[in-house]
Motif scaffolding. Structure first.
Motif, PDB file in Angstrom:
ATOM      1  N   LEU A  50       1.385  -0.954  -0.077  1.00 26.11           N
ATOM      2  CA  LEU A  50      -0.259  -0.190  -0.034  1.00 26.11           C
ATOM      3  C   LEU A  50       0.892   1.296   0.118  1.00 26.11           C
ATOM      4  O   LEU A  50       1.403   1.428   0.841  1.00 26.11           O
ATOM      5  N   ALA A  51       1.095   1.621  -0.553  1.00 20.60           N
ATOM      6  CA  ALA A  51       1.743   2.762  -1.226  1.00 20.60           C
ATOM      7  C   ALA A  51       1.306   4.592  -0.505  1.00 20.60           C
ATOM      8  O   ALA A  51       1.382   4.573   0.665  1.00 20.60           O
ATOM      9  N   VAL A  52      -0.482   4.205  -0.558  1.00 21.07           N
ATOM     10  CA  VAL A  52      -0.685   5.323  -0.031  1.00 21.07           C
ATOM     11  C   VAL A  52      -2.167   4.835   0.242  1.00 21.07           C
ATOM     12  O   VAL A  52      -3.110   4.791  -0.193  1.00 21.07           O
ATOM     13  N   PRO A  53      -1.999   5.043   1.742  1.00 23.91           N
ATOM     14  CA  PRO A  53      -3.203   3.647   2.332  1.00 23.91           C
ATOM     15  C   PRO A  53      -4.156   5.076   2.348  1.00 23.91           C
ATOM     16  O   PRO A  53      -5.410   4.077   2.554  1.00 23.91           O
ATOM     17  N   GLY A  54      -3.810   5.760   2.587  1.00 23.03           N
ATOM     18  CA  GLY A  54      -5.665   6.813   2.570  1.00 23.03           C
ATOM     19  C   GLY A  54      -6.239   6.947   3.840  1.00 23.03           C
ATOM     20  O   GLY A  54      -7.085   7.973   3.823  1.00 23.03           O
ATOM     21  N   GLY A  55      -5.663   6.372   5.607  1.00 22.46           N
ATOM     22  CA  GLY A  55      -6.008   6.178   6.148  1.00 22.46           C
ATOM     23  C   GLY A  55      -5.233   5.604   7.423  1.00 22.46           C
ATOM     24  O   GLY A  55      -4.947   4.130   6.662  1.00 22.46           O
ATOM     25  N   TYR A  56      -5.846   5.368   8.536  1.00 17.92           N
ATOM     26  CA  TYR A  56      -5.115   4.157   9.268  1.00 17.92           C
ATOM     27  C   TYR A  56      -6.595   3.975   9.990  1.00 17.92           C
ATOM     28  O   TYR A  56      -7.225   4.329  10.437  1.00 17.92           O
ATOM     29  N   LYS A  57      -6.720   2.715   9.896  1.00 14.89           N
ATOM     30  CA  LYS A  57      -7.215   1.985  10.594  1.00 14.89           C
ATOM     31  C   LYS A  57      -7.442   0.498  11.288  1.00 14.89           C
ATOM     32  O   LYS A  57      -6.215  -0.151  11.230  1.00 14.89           O
ATOM     33  N   GLY A  58      -7.510   0.689  12.433  1.00 17.57           N
ATOM     34  CA  GLY A  58      -7.349  -0.147  13.869  1.00 17.57           C
ATOM     35  C   GLY A  58      -7.603  -1.827  13.566  1.00 17.57           C
ATOM     36  O   GLY A  58      -6.552  -2.645  13.907  1.00 17.57           O
ATOM     37  N   SER A  59      -8.479  -2.102  13.106  1.00 16.67           N
ATOM     38  CA  SER A  59      -8.747  -3.498  12.574  1.00 16.67           C
ATOM     39  C   SER A  59      -9.434  -3.648  11.806  1.00 16.67           C
ATOM     40  O   SER A  59     -10.606  -3.655  11.357  1.00 16.67           O
ATOM     41  N   ILE A  60      -9.908  -4.202  10.530  1.00 13.36           N
ATOM     42  CA  ILE A  60      -9.835  -5.182   9.870  1.00 13.36           C
ATOM     43  C   ILE A  60      -9.992  -6.575   9.770  1.00 13.36           C
ATOM     44  O   ILE A  60      -8.322  -6.946  10.370  1.00 13.36           O
ATOM     45  N   PRO A  61     -10.791  -7.261   8.848  1.00 14.31           N
ATOM     46  CA  PRO A  61     -10.726  -8.523   9.789  1.00 14.31           C
ATOM     47  C   PRO A  61      -9.869  -8.911   8.333  1.00 14.31           C
ATOM     48  O   PRO A  61      -9.019  -8.343   7.728  1.00 14.31           O
ATOM     49  N   TYR A  62      -8.545 -10.477   9.082  1.00  9.66           N
ATOM     50  CA  TYR A  62      -7.677 -10.944   8.182  1.00  9.66           C
ATOM     51  C   TYR A  62      -8.453 -12.533   8.602  1.00  9.66           C
ATOM     52  O   TYR A  62      -8.503 -12.720   9.443  1.00  9.66           O
ATOM     53  N   LYS A  63      -7.550 -13.986   7.882  1.00  5.64           N
ATOM     54  CA  LYS A  63      -7.749 -14.633   6.974  1.00  5.64           C
ATOM     55  C   LYS A  63      -5.938 -14.867   6.755  1.00  5.64           C
ATOM     56  O   LYS A  63      -5.413 -14.419   5.849  1.00  5.64           O
ATOM     57  N   LYS A  64      -5.592 -16.340   7.639  1.00  2.13           N
ATOM     58  CA  LYS A  64      -4.267 -16.711   7.412  1.00  2.13           C
ATOM     59  C   LYS A  64      -4.080 -16.960   5.541  1.00  2.13           C
ATOM     60  O   LYS A  64      -3.103 -16.628   5.033  1.00  2.13           O
ATOM     61  N   SER A  65      -5.314 -17.049   4.723  1.00  2.00           N
ATOM     62  CA  SER A  65      -4.934 -16.846   3.110  1.00  2.00           C
ATOM     63  C   SER A  65      -4.472 -15.786   2.944  1.00  2.00           C
ATOM     64  O   SER A  65      -4.512 -15.600   1.637  1.00  2.00           O
ATOM     65  N   ASP A  66      -4.801 -13.944   3.528  1.00  2.00           N
ATOM     66  CA  ASP A  66      -4.615 -13.167   3.198  1.00  2.00           C
ATOM     67  C   ASP A  66      -3.403 -13.117   2.739  1.00  2.00           C
ATOM     68  O   ASP A  66      -2.092 -13.584   4.025  1.00  2.00           O
ATOM     69  N   ALA A  67      -2.886 -12.603   2.172  1.00  2.00           N
ATOM     70  CA  ALA A  67      -1.278 -11.681   2.500  1.00  2.00           C
ATOM     71  C   ALA A  67      -1.049 -10.062   3.211  1.00  2.00           C
ATOM     72  O   ALA A  67      -1.751  -9.979   3.186  1.00  2.00           O
ATOM     73  N   ASP A  68       0.338 -10.397   3.685  1.00  2.00           N
ATOM     74  CA  ASP A  68       0.432  -9.648   4.921  1.00  2.00           C
ATOM     75  C   ASP A  68       0.844  -8.222   4.182  1.00  2.00           C
ATOM     76  O   ASP A  68       0.971  -8.323   3.293  1.00  2.00           O
ATOM     77  N   TRP A  69       0.932  -7.502   4.696  1.00  2.81           N
ATOM     78  CA  TRP A  69       1.346  -5.646   3.854  1.00  2.81           C
ATOM     79  C   TRP A  69       2.752  -6.160   3.768  1.00  2.81           C
ATOM     80  O   TRP A  69       3.535  -6.737   4.953  1.00  2.81           O
ATOM     81  N   GLY A  70       2.657  -5.657   2.472  1.00  3.78           N
ATOM     82  CA  GLY A  70       4.641  -6.097   2.320  1.00  3.78           C
ATOM     83  C   GLY A  70       5.393  -3.962   2.154  1.00  3.78           C
ATOM     84  O   GLY A  70       6.138  -4.365   2.243  1.00  3.78           O
ATOM     85  N   SER A  71       4.660  -3.684   2.685  1.00  2.00           N
ATOM     86  CA  SER A  71       4.819  -1.864   3.008  1.00  2.00           C
ATOM     87  C   SER A  71       5.379  -1.653   4.835  1.00  2.00           C
ATOM     88  O   SER A  71       5.151  -0.303   5.193  1.00  2.00           O
ATOM     89  N   MET A  72       5.224  -2.619   5.314  1.00  2.00           N
ATOM     90  CA  MET A  72       5.076  -2.830   6.796  1.00  2.00           C
ATOM     91  C   MET A  72       6.231  -2.316   7.498  1.00  2.00           C
ATOM     92  O   MET A  72       7.098  -3.327   7.335  1.00  2.00           O
ATOM     93  N   GLY A  73       6.431  -1.691   8.360  1.00  2.00           N
ATOM     94  CA  GLY A  73       8.092  -1.852   8.876  1.00  2.00           C
ATOM     95  C   GLY A  73       9.756  -1.501   8.046  1.00  2.00           C
ATOM     96  O   GLY A  73      10.272  -1.726   9.050  1.00  2.00           O
ATOM     97  N   LEU A  74       9.260  -1.001   7.366  1.00  2.00           N
ATOM     98  CA  LEU A  74      10.549  -0.183   6.764  1.00  2.00           C
ATOM     99  C   LEU A  74      11.068   0.652   6.666  1.00  2.00           C
ATOM    100  O   LEU A  74      12.795   1.555   6.583  1.00  2.00           O
ATOM    101  N   TYR A  75      10.322   1.467   7.195  1.00  2.00           N
ATOM    102  CA  TYR A  75      10.685   3.190   7.614  1.00  2.00           C
ATOM    103  C   TYR A  75      10.861   3.000   8.512  1.00  2.00           C
ATOM    104  O   TYR A  75      11.710   3.105   9.361  1.00  2.00           O
ATOM    105  N   TYR A  76       9.998   3.734   9.939  1.00  2.00           N
ATOM    106  CA  TYR A  76      10.516   4.344  11.218  1.00  2.00           C
ATOM    107  C   TYR A  76       9.300   3.691  11.813  1.00  2.00           C
ATOM    108  O   TYR A  76       8.685   3.900  12.798  1.00  2.00           O
TER     109      TYR A  76
END
Ligand SMILES: Cc1cc2nc3c(=O)[nH]c(=O)nc-3n(C[C@H](O)[C@H](O)[C@H](O)COP(=O)(O)OP(=O)(O)OC[C@H]3O[C@@H](n4cnc5c(N)ncnc54)[C@H](O)[C@@H]3O)c2cc1C
Lengths: 211, 575
Positions: A185-211
């Motif tokens: 997600l280059a431009v997520p558009g805002g922060y959501k604290g909770s959305i549904p997640y299933k094991k078959s969903d790919a993780d975010w590839g955009s987390m944790g590389l910055y600050y």
């Protein structure tokens, strides 16, 4: 502006730049956005771009033979599935470049030593260099190395974990790894604290590389 | 106004006001002066950084960066030895950090101080983490109660309205938590907590009556007002790549917020690439009349003149200029009749952290990159003789799901391994401590007797170290974090202290402190020099203590208040 459903591809695979321009274009006008941001394009050109075949000649740190061997290791650690694997996206070439520019000589040496130890063990057990083994043999040998088993020294395990971390870094920061294998997600558009997640969903590839 | 007219080089004009520095403090000083009708010259030692256009690292995915977010060894070694210690030093941000090769300073071998700098238009306002908290009366009274440092010459009621004033313009997101030690700001809506954070908050607040867990307050536009839109700023997109610069103008920086407001008046002029060497002082009139400048690039000299001077060159930058402005009659540095100029240097202490696993919540994940975390405000705000140390600390932190960066260390290779890394990992929860540092005379800066930088400016000698009090506080933080994490059900807890040198919290304050008594302080309660009426210092140099809160919101409020006071004094004929 926030998409708060559990994202489905391909909408989330928004390639950073175009999406950014679109988004900011909506906000400040496309013309302004492009002209204001024109300058940024330059530095993108300098990034390490995956080569068609990094194994055709020696790299900055590694010899041609070592690159061929490393490519084989990459292919076993992160193989091709529905998405390309580490060898296909030239993680071996990336590692050679990255080690040379961003790592200490001790870390460079760690990889060089590990590569030669892998070949040493390979020759001892299978009478062939690592790159010439069958896929099954390669997996068997790398697993032994990682587990630091009987005939292998504990040092192999540490060195291999280091190499594995370079392979993972190279893969999951590549365009394929970050935006096809994972969801970028280059431009997520805002922060959501909770959305549904299933094991078959790919993780975010955009987390944790910055600050 | 056109840029060509705004940026100047040579000028014989006597401006209404000079502002040295263009960071958080300088931006506010310029905005306030201009909006009050003053023709203002902002002097900045570094290059021009234009909003949007010069954010060269912005919105580049890792694969578009030369070393995928990292920086070349050789460059680090040669030019960023100190700056690279800052967590925000990355490929996308490195050009906003000072160059250590060109900006030398000295410390005793056994007392390192990591001086993080940002020498360009906008200063550190481009790089900051936007955490914004008001000080409370517990903070303003702390020195007077335990005798460390001097009493702040202000109390909360003196500054409260000024906090509101700057907050409305800057845009501070947060929740009205109604805590005595952390007064509410004039808030935009807070960022959301994720589910584990909410659950931990509920448990923690039930188990520990005086300990709260709140959403971190940050200078981000979660819901812009008309005022923000009119500045060309829009809603935060939760990229959390802020330090590279933000074309949305969604976080407060000089470029996004104060500079456009100042420029809009048509009264702002900027002299970039102008290293202020010293102040020009008129002995007879006892006034500063201007500044001596060395050109950043060609090292030529020039002067600028004004009726009033605001020093906003950062805590150590402003003090360096004052020390270097010594005259025959004021040999210890200008505005230093008290002799405390350079003394009582402080930073925060960020040397303890703890974290562990959170069970459950596996069927949810958060979305977007929240540019702030949660906060446990100082729960030691009331002095207690039974504690082993004075003052207190806040805890920052967040809950997050592990990703490939940690799951990569599990054993295994091949398809299974790849598929595991494809999934979000366990939820984790981590905390880190932000401790107050006591004001001490011996923590100080002075000019090196012989060494100069390439602009001919005497280098700073920095003598600063954490005392036993700060170390005991971090031990306590480690213990308390562990107790709290255990109590709320976090498992596999690891907690540790570290020994990062001062400087790295990047909240340096003190060295030209305010005070009621000209014999023991440099500035009065309005950031005005006790000695020289038309000289103001409104950045962190003026602080009497650190409090546990991040300081920059207070820089804004004190700066706006000082400008207001200065112009009233001027109107009354006293400047
Ligand atoms: C990574 C990072 C994270 C941070 N996070 C937070 C946070 O969350 N909350 C918070 O409150 N604070 C935070 N800070 C600290 C915050 O950035 C500073 O407190 C604040 O920006 C200082 O503002 P300033 O105007 O005093 O100084 P600066 O922003 O440093 O500006 C001073 C300016 O003066 C110029 N200058 C210096 N000397 C001279 C001279 N001789 N002549 C001419 N010009 C000169 C400099 O080039 C610079 O542009 C953070 C800092 C960093 C680096």
């Amino acid at each position: 502006m926030s998409h708060n459903q559990g994202d489905k591809s391909p909408q989330t695979h928004n390639k950073s730049r175009r999406d950014f321009l679109n988004k900011i274009g909506l906000l400040v006008g496309v013309g302004t956005a492009t002209s204001l941001l024109g300058g940024n394009a330059i530095s993108v050109a300098m990034a390490y771009t995956p080569q068609q075949d990094s194994t055709s000649k020696a790299g900055k740190l590694l010899s041609q033979a070592q690159l061929i061997q490393l490519k084989a290791i990459c292919a076993q650690v992160i193989p091709k599935t529905e998405t390309l694997g580490a060898a296909e996206v030239d993680v071996h070439g990336f590692i050679d470049n990255q080690l040379f520019h961003c790592h200490t000589t001790a870390e460079q040496q760690k990889v060089v030593t590990l590569l030669s130890n892998i070949d040493k063990e390979s020759n001892a057990q299978y009478q062939h260099q690592f790159a010439a083994l069958t896929a099954t043999q390669q997996v068997e040998l790398l697993t032994q190395i990682e587990m630091g088993g009987q005939s292998f020294k504990q040092q192999y395990r540490g060195d291999f974990k280091f190499l594995k971390s370079l392979i993972c870094f190279g893969y999951y920061t590549s365009e394929v790894g970050a935006s096809q294998e994972l969801r970028y997600l280059a431009v997520p558009g805002g922060y959501k604290g909770s959305i549904p997640y299933k094991k078959s969903d790919a993780d975010w590839g955009s987390m944790g590389l910055y600050y | 106004m056109q840029n060509e007219q705004m940026y100047i080089k040579e000028s014989q004009e006597i401006y209404d006001a000079i502002v040295v520095g263009s960071g958080v403090a300088g931006g506010w000083a310029a905005k306030e002066l201009c909006e009050k009708g003053q023709k203002t010259l902002m002097i900045e030692r570094g290059r021009i950084v234009e909003h949007r256009k010069d954010y060269i690292g912005e919105n580049k995915a890792p694969w578009q960066q030369e070393y995928r977010t990292r920086v070349d060894n050789l460059l680090l070694e040669q030019q960023y030895k100190i700056q690279q210690q800052c967590y925000a030093f990355k490929d996308a941000t490195k050009h906003f950090f000072g160059n250590d090769r060109d900006l030398p300073y000295n410390t005793p071998k056994d007392k390192p101080f990591s001086w993080i700098r940002a020498n360009q238009l906008g200063g550190k306002s481009l790089l900051w983490h936007r955490q914004s908290y008001r000080f409370s009366d517990y903070d303003f009274a702390a020195n007077s109660l335990d005798g460390y440092g001097n009493d702040w010459p202000v109390r909360y009621q003196d500054i409260a309205d000024w906090y509101s004033y700057v907050e409305k313009h800057a845009g501070i997101s947060g929740n009205a938590d109604n805590l005595p030690q952390l007064p509410n700001s004039d808030f935009l809506p807070p960022f959301e907590m994720n589910s584990p954070e909410k659950a931990i908050k509920a448990k923690l607040e039930a188990l520990f009556p005086k300990r709260n867990l709140i959403m971190g307050r940050a200078a981000h536009l979660t819901k812009p007002t008309e005022l923000h839109y009119s500045q060309g700023r829009v809603q935060c997109q939760a990229r959390n790549e802020c330090q590279a610069g933000c074309s949305f103008g969604a976080y407060f920086s000089t470029q996004s917020s104060t500079l456009p407001a100042a420029a809009k008046t048509g009264l702002l002029h900027i002299a970039p690439d102008s290293v202020v060497h010293s102040l020009i002082y008129d002995e007879q009139k006892n006034r500063v009349v201007g500044v001596r400048v060395i050109d950043n690039n060609d090292l030529s000299q020039r002067e600028y003149f004004a009726k009033v001077v605001f020093l906003c060159a950062s805590t150590l930058g402003s003090t360096q200029i004052l020390l270097n402005s010594a005259t025959k009659t004021q040999p210890k540095g200008l505005a230093n009749s008290s002799g405390v100029l350079g003394h009582y240097l402080m930073d925060h202490n960020y040397n303890a952290n703890a974290g562990g696993d959170v069970e459950g919540f596996e069927d949810e994940i958060d979305r977007g990159r929240r540019p702030t975390g949660i906060l446990v405000p100082n729960f030691y705000y009331q002095p207690d003789a039974k504690r082993k140390f004075l003052r207190g600390y806040m805890l920052g932190g967040s809950a997050y799901r592990e990703n490939w960066q940690s799951s990569q260390y599990q054993d295994g290779i091949g398809v299974d391994f790849k598929n595991k890394l494809k999934q979000a990992g366990k939820w984790k929860f981590g905390l880190y401590a932000m401790g107050e540092m006591l004001p001490r005379f011996e923590n100080h800066v002075a000019l090196h007797p012989t060494l100069k930088d390439k602009w001919g400016m005497p280098q700073l000698d920095i003598h600063c170290e954490y005392s036993e009090n700060e170390k005991l506080m971090m031990e306590d933080a480690k213990e308390q974090m562990t107790v709290m994490l255990e109590a709320v059900g976090v498992t596999n807890i690891s907690a540790k202290t570290s020994d990062k040198p001062p400087g790295l919290a990047i909240h340096e304050v003190g060295t030209a402190r305010m005070g009621r008594d000209p014999k023991t302080s440099v500035l009065n309660s309005f950031n005005q020099s006790h000695n020289i009426p038309n000289l103001f210092v409104t950045d962190g140099a003026s602080f009497c203590s650190t409090a546990p809160q991040n300081p920059s919101l207070s820089f804004m409020a004190f700066t706006a208040r000082a400008v207001d006071y200065a112009l009233k004094e001027q109107a009354a004929g006293r400047l």
